[in-house]
Design a protein around this motif. Sequence first.
Motif, PDB file in Angstrom:
ATOM      1  N   LEU A 125      41.272 -70.093  49.987  1.00 59.41           N
ATOM      2  CA  LEU A 125      41.592 -68.769  50.912  1.00 59.41           C
ATOM      3  C   LEU A 125      40.722 -67.839  50.698  1.00 59.41           C
ATOM      4  CD1 LEU A 125      43.251 -68.157  53.194  1.00 59.41           C
ATOM      5  CD2 LEU A 125      44.918 -67.120  51.473  1.00 59.41           C
ATOM      6  N   HIS A 126      40.259 -66.969  51.654  1.00 58.68           N
ATOM      7  CA  HIS A 126      39.445 -65.545  51.316  1.00 58.68           C
ATOM      8  C   HIS A 126      40.298 -64.911  51.887  1.00 58.68           C
ATOM      9  CE1 HIS A 126      36.931 -62.513  53.044  1.00 58.68           C
ATOM     10  NE2 HIS A 126      36.671 -62.278  51.680  1.00 58.68           N
ATOM     11  N   LEU A 127      40.549 -63.450  51.441  1.00 62.24           N
ATOM     12  CA  LEU A 127      41.381 -62.435  51.783  1.00 62.24           C
ATOM     13  C   LEU A 127      40.320 -61.061  51.699  1.00 62.24           C
ATOM     14  CD1 LEU A 127      44.825 -62.833  50.645  1.00 62.24           C
ATOM     15  CD2 LEU A 127      44.059 -63.548  52.764  1.00 62.24           C
ATOM     16  N   ASN A 128      40.330 -60.323  52.677  1.00 64.99           N
ATOM     17  CA  ASN A 128      39.804 -58.860  52.566  1.00 64.99           C
ATOM     18  C   ASN A 128      40.622 -57.988  53.350  1.00 64.99           C
ATOM     19  OD1 ASN A 128      38.587 -56.541  52.939  1.00 64.99           O
ATOM     20  ND2 ASN A 128      36.489 -57.421  52.970  1.00 64.99           N
ATOM     21  N   PRO A 129      41.372 -57.203  52.423  1.00 62.33           N
ATOM     22  CA  PRO A 129      42.580 -56.287  53.235  1.00 62.33           C
ATOM     23  C   PRO A 129      41.936 -55.122  53.950  1.00 62.33           C
ATOM     24  CG  PRO A 129      42.294 -55.559  50.881  1.00 62.33           C
ATOM     25  CD  PRO A 129      41.191 -56.777  51.044  1.00 62.33           C
ATOM     26  N   GLY A 130      40.641 -55.268  54.081  1.00 64.79           N
ATOM     27  CA  GLY A 130      40.330 -53.867  55.003  1.00 64.79           C
ATOM     28  C   GLY A 130      40.302 -52.784  54.029  1.00 64.79           C
ATOM     29  N   ALA A 131      40.474 -51.647  54.659  1.00 63.32           N
ATOM     30  CA  ALA A 131      40.278 -50.203  54.028  1.00 63.32           C
ATOM     31  C   ALA A 131      41.597 -49.649  54.094  1.00 63.32           C
ATOM     32  CB  ALA A 131      39.029 -49.331  54.381  1.00 63.32           C
ATOM     33  N   CYS A 132      42.089 -48.879  52.965  1.00 64.02           N
ATOM     34  CA  CYS A 132      43.418 -48.195  53.090  1.00 64.02           C
ATOM     35  C   CYS A 132      43.117 -46.884  53.060  1.00 64.02           C
ATOM     36  CB  CYS A 132      44.563 -48.630  52.003  1.00 64.02           C
ATOM     37  SG  CYS A 132      43.998 -48.066  50.247  1.00 64.02           S
ATOM     38  N   GLY A 133      41.689 -46.492  52.862  1.00 65.74           N
ATOM     39  CA  GLY A 133      41.421 -45.041  52.693  1.00 65.74           C
ATOM     40  C   GLY A 133      41.069 -44.613  53.985  1.00 65.74           C
ATOM     41  N   LYS A 134      40.446 -43.059  54.094  1.00 70.45           N
ATOM     42  CA  LYS A 134      40.182 -42.546  55.294  1.00 70.45           C
ATOM     43  C   LYS A 134      38.717 -42.490  55.297  1.00 70.45           C
ATOM     44  CE  LYS A 134      44.256 -39.830  56.112  1.00 70.45           C
ATOM     45  NZ  LYS A 134      44.836 -38.422  56.684  1.00 70.45           N
ATOM     46  N   GLN A 135      37.938 -42.883  54.269  1.00 73.02           N
ATOM     47  CA  GLN A 135      36.351 -42.561  54.495  1.00 73.02           C
ATOM     48  C   GLN A 135      35.950 -44.246  54.852  1.00 73.02           C
ATOM     49  OE1 GLN A 135      34.755 -40.997  51.070  1.00 73.02           O
ATOM     50  NE2 GLN A 135      35.323 -39.065  51.355  1.00 73.02           N
ATOM     51  N   GLY A 136      35.065 -43.878  55.999  1.00 72.74           N
ATOM     52  CA  GLY A 136      34.419 -45.135  56.365  1.00 72.74           C
ATOM     53  C   GLY A 136      34.337 -45.394  57.838  1.00 72.74           C
ATOM     54  N   TRP A 137      33.869 -46.255  58.530  1.00 70.88           N
ATOM     55  CA  TRP A 137      33.793 -46.449  60.000  1.00 70.88           C
ATOM     56  C   TRP A 137      35.078 -47.084  60.595  1.00 70.88           C
ATOM     57  CZ3 TRP A 137      33.846 -51.105  61.651  1.00 70.88           C
ATOM     58  CH2 TRP A 137      33.416 -52.282  60.723  1.00 70.88           C
ATOM     59  N   HIS A 138      35.965 -47.787  59.717  1.00 70.78           N
ATOM     60  CA  HIS A 138      36.973 -48.368  60.309  1.00 70.78           C
ATOM     61  C   HIS A 138      38.098 -47.369  61.035  1.00 70.78           C
ATOM     62  CE1 HIS A 138      38.237 -46.733  56.496  1.00 70.78           C
ATOM     63  NE2 HIS A 138      39.461 -46.837  56.866  1.00 70.78           N
ATOM     64  N   LYS A 139      38.717 -48.187  61.982  1.00 65.40           N
ATOM     65  CA  LYS A 139      39.757 -46.980  62.951  1.00 65.40           C
ATOM     66  C   LYS A 139      41.142 -47.266  62.427  1.00 65.40           C
ATOM     67  CE  LYS A 139      37.014 -47.915  67.089  1.00 65.40           C
ATOM     68  NZ  LYS A 139      36.017 -47.068  67.014  1.00 65.40           N
ATOM     69  N   VAL A 140      41.359 -48.280  61.778  1.00 68.83           N
ATOM     70  CA  VAL A 140      42.950 -48.345  61.333  1.00 68.83           C
ATOM     71  C   VAL A 140      42.929 -48.647  59.800  1.00 68.83           C
ATOM     72  CG1 VAL A 140      45.237 -49.688  61.781  1.00 68.83           C
ATOM     73  CG2 VAL A 140      43.725 -49.169  63.593  1.00 68.83           C
ATOM     74  N   ARG A 141      43.764 -47.863  59.338  1.00 65.15           N
ATOM     75  CA  ARG A 141      43.871 -48.198  57.757  1.00 65.15           C
ATOM     76  C   ARG A 141      44.689 -49.363  57.274  1.00 65.15           C
ATOM     77  NH1 ARG A 141      46.735 -43.793  56.530  1.00 65.15           N
ATOM     78  NH2 ARG A 141      46.937 -44.497  54.492  1.00 65.15           N
TER      79      ARG A 141
END
Length: 165
Positions: A125-141
């Motif tokens: 199984l592969h998991l990537n939790p995304g980003a919990c910080g505020k820097q970057g291009w993601h829209k939702v932490r």
Amino acid sequence: MTKILLLSDSHSYIDERILEYASQADEIWHCGDFGSVDVIEQLEKIKPLKGVYGNIDNAKIRAEFPEVNRFVCENLEILMIHIGGYPGKYTPLTKKEIAEKAPKLFISGHSHILKAMYDEKNSLLHLNPGACGKQGWHKVRTMMRFVVDGEEIKDLEVIELGPRV
């Protein structure tokens, strides 16, 4: 059963919501790009912390955390690499590590894209939790939490922490 909070790419940002979820876990796993020692210290005050360094992490953080972290939680073999890719698009380092000994769970960060994918070829199984910080291009932490029970992963949840800005 071990309750895990999985996060990545905090980029020096931590808030009360992250700390609240951390307090509910048995262990905290961070997939790199802590950004500051302060983030590490705040998480370590709450629960045991496992992790890897990320590409933005300084020499002090790199001295505390490895680039590749292999460990066992209960009976589950885990491989964690910050820049690891995902099934079908693994980095050369990840391909090498999986070829040497495939884990049951491979965790990466870096992309700021939350993913949960099963890798049929390597039976993991592969998991990537995304980003919990505020820097970057993601829209939702985002973060993830789940339970390790023997060799099983149960109750996987995506935690949305709100908009990046």
